[in-house]
Write an enzyme that holds these catalytic residues in place. Structure first.
Site, short mmCIF file in Angstrom:
data_model
loop_
_atom_site.label_atom_id
_atom_site.label_comp_id
_atom_site.label_asym_id
_atom_site.label_seq_id
_atom_site.Cartn_x
_atom_site.Cartn_y
_atom_site.Cartn_z
N LYS A 183 0.87 -1.18 0.00
CA LYS A 183 0.00 0.00 0.00
C LYS A 183 0.90 1.22 0.00
O LYS A 183 1.49 1.57 1.01
CB LYS A 183 -0.90 0.05 1.24
CG LYS A 183 -1.98 1.11 1.08
CD LYS A 183 -2.46 1.69 2.41
CE LYS A 183 -1.98 3.08 2.71
NZ LYS A 183 -1.97 4.07 1.66
N GLU A 258 8.67 1.29 11.67
CA GLU A 258 9.74 2.27 11.49
C GLU A 258 9.04 3.63 11.52
O GLU A 258 8.40 4.02 10.55
CB GLU A 258 10.45 2.07 10.14
CG GLU A 258 11.15 0.74 9.96
CD GLU A 258 12.45 0.64 10.73
OE1 GLU A 258 12.85 1.63 11.39
OE2 GLU A 258 13.06 -0.43 10.70
N CYS A 292 13.25 10.69 8.42
CA CYS A 292 12.99 10.25 9.79
C CYS A 292 14.20 10.46 10.70
O CYS A 292 14.06 10.67 11.89
CB CYS A 292 12.58 8.78 9.79
SG CYS A 292 13.76 7.73 8.92
N GLU A 386 8.16 15.92 16.25
CA GLU A 386 8.79 15.96 14.95
C GLU A 386 8.23 17.14 14.14
O GLU A 386 7.03 17.40 14.21
CB GLU A 386 8.41 14.64 14.25
CG GLU A 386 9.40 14.15 13.24
CD GLU A 386 8.94 12.83 12.60
OE1 GLU A 386 7.74 12.52 12.62
OE2 GLU A 386 9.81 12.13 12.09
#
Ligand code: NAD
Length: 490
Positions: A183, A258, A292, A386
């Site tokens: 996906k 992750e 990331c 973040e």
């Protein structure tokens, strides 16, 4: 002259890839894929319904035993061929990444090269699915463990490095003998479909790899709930990762996560100032901070702090922002203009609570200026959350111990780095850091397809790359052989 609507209508819809066939979704639903730099529609993409996802899972399920039984040399050859095809089609894949993710000319070719290396690394793992043998306490018994593929694995990928992050999942899953349903991110479906084209051209048998672009709710829900899917390998945000982990738990499904980070780069007093500035700049401005492992916190020891602030601000002001097609652009567009609004709010919150804005802080459409903050404190959102943009905060550390304390003051634990020539402190940092990846005298951004990649805490769990992926994507069975008769107690 055609109107925009006519042009869009004339453009063929990008299909789904299920069981080796390109087909439109069963409901006929489509979604526009936008170019982040211009906001223009760059593709119209068929959206998979639950029925389409069911067909993809069924195809992968049916293909799993024949694929598992293929000779290792045959699996290896297909992966190597796919690597060669990507290398041959590198310019086309680079352009897709620029078009749909706003990747710069610095990042897009690197990502394509990574995909090639990833497939070659996976091919090298095909013959390495080792088991072990054990002496046992039962007379005449031989014990062994064997590694077997799980079956169908579903991959859910993010937008920022869609080729790299999807391929890291797919290549090792296939190498280990699994079949796969991908996906892709709703912002990067074309890259997922290009991967399908590559595997089709490489001769991958039908059903082994399937791509189902579509809504997170419909596609994601079906992938997590369907019992034929044995594992979900997810890369993306902490919010979605936690949701998926909870859902996967309900269905007793293996999951690797992750997720995000707030990765610290620590600079000690003895560091080479220019080198440290370059490492920090690469760590936060590469791919406009949408990484990331981005160095969203730079922790500098007291003796170097003021000089670092000055030099780093000069460097940040010199970073070229703009059109991702231009070779000197470092910071291209963020994935969507709303992301700029989100980051501007974080900065406004910090400044209202006493943070100093050393440079940047503004945006124009999807382009956010490289931004440097100082005097950031735990009361400010940006201390913990973040940003996923070209924004970093500089922290003054009293000494090495304080630097470690600041570095670990986060719920995340993805990557960390330290710049120093003091080997004792560098090694102590590698031991004390909470992160899953520690880089000495380097930036926080580093990725190799054959080395275990992953985080701790709210950055997720599980590792990807090389042997680590092969272990995550297989299950161990204990097999015994009894030579002669065992003496049963009754
Ligand atoms: P996201 O979590 O919004 O989306 C990731 C994927 O999850 C997409 O395909 C999305 O459609 C899907 N998704 C969303 N809701 C879902 C649901 N309810 N069920 C199933 N699937 C669902 O993340 P993003 O914005 O695409 O990517 C940015 C995030 O990814 C950042 O937090 C970044 O740190 C993280 N990231 C982590 C790594 C890593 O290796 N640790 C690498 C790249 C990006």
């Amino acid at each position: 002259m055609s109107t925009v609507a006519e042009i869009i209508q004339a453009r063929p819809t990008q299909p789904l890839f299920i069981n080796g066939e390109w087909r439109l979704g069963s409901t006929g639903e489509v979604a526009d894929n936008l170019n982040p730099a211009t906001g223009a529609v760059c593709a119209v993409v068929a959206q998979a319904s639950a029925e389409d996802v069911d067909a993809a899972i069924a195809a992968a399920h049916a293909a799993r035993l024949p694929w598992r039984k293929l000779l290792v040399s045959e699996r290896e050859a297909i992966l190597l061929k796919a690597a060669d095809i990507i290398a041959q089609r590198a310019d086309e894949l680079r352009d897709t990444l620029i078009e749909e993710t706003g990747s710069t000319l610095l990042k897009a070719p690197w990502e394509v090269g990574y995909a090639v290396e990833c497939l070659r690394s996976a091919a090298a793992c095909v013959r390495q699915a080792h088991g072990e043998t054990f002496p046992t306490c039962a007379p005449g018994q031989i014990g062994m463990t064997v590694r077997q593929p799980l079956g169908v694995i579903a991959g859910i990928a993010p937008f920022n490095s869609p080729l790299l992050l999807s391929m890291k999942k797919i290549a090792f899953a296939l190498a280990a003998g699994n079949t796969f349903v991908l996906k892709p991110s709703e912002y990067a479906p074309l890259t997922g479909l290009k991967i399908a084209e590559v595997f089709e051209a490489a001769g991958l048998p039908s059903g082994v790899f399937n791509v189902v672009p579509g809504s997170a709710e419909t596609v994601g829900k079906k992938l997590v709930e369907d019992p034929r899917v044995r594992m979900i390998t997810f890369t993306g945000s902490e919010r979605v990762g936690k949701l998926l982990a909870a859902e996967a738990g309900k269905h007793m499904k293996k999951v690797t996560l992750e997720m995000g980070g707030k990765s610290p780069l620590v600079v000690l007093d003895d560091a080479d100032l220019d080198y440290a500035v370059d490492a920090a700049a690469f760590g936060i401005f590469y791919h406009q901070g949408q990484v990331c492992m981005a160095s969203s916190r730079v922790i500098v020891e007291d003796g170097l702090f003021d000089a670092f602030c000055q030099a780093f601000t000069v460097k940040a002001k010199g970073v070229v922002v703009g059109d991702p097609h231009k070779p000197d652009t470092i910071v291209g567009p963020l994935i969507r203009p709303q992301q700029c609004v989100f980051i501007a709010e974080q900065i406004a919150d910090a400044v209202s609570k006493g943070a100093r804005l050393l440079c940047g802080g503004t945006y124009d459409g999807p382009y956010f200026q490289p931004t440097v903050l100082a005097d950031v404190t735990p009361e400010m959102t940006i201390y913990h959350e973040e940003s996923f943009g070209p924004v970093t905060s500089l922290y003054r550390a009293r000494d090495f111990e304080h630097a470690v304390e600041l570095a670990n003051d986060t719920r995340y634990g993805l990557s960390s780095a330290i710049i120093t020539n003091d080997l004792q402190k560098a090694m102590a940092f590698s031991e004390l850091s909470n992160a899953g990846m520690i880089h000495i005298n380097d930036a926080t951004i580093s990725d190799e397809p054959h080395i275990a990649f992953g985080g701790t805490g709210d950055s997720g769990f599980g590792r990807e790359g090389g042997r680590a992926s092969m272990e995550e994507m297989t299950e161990v069975k204990w097999v015994t052989i009894q030579a002669g008769k065992r003496a049963f107690p009754f």
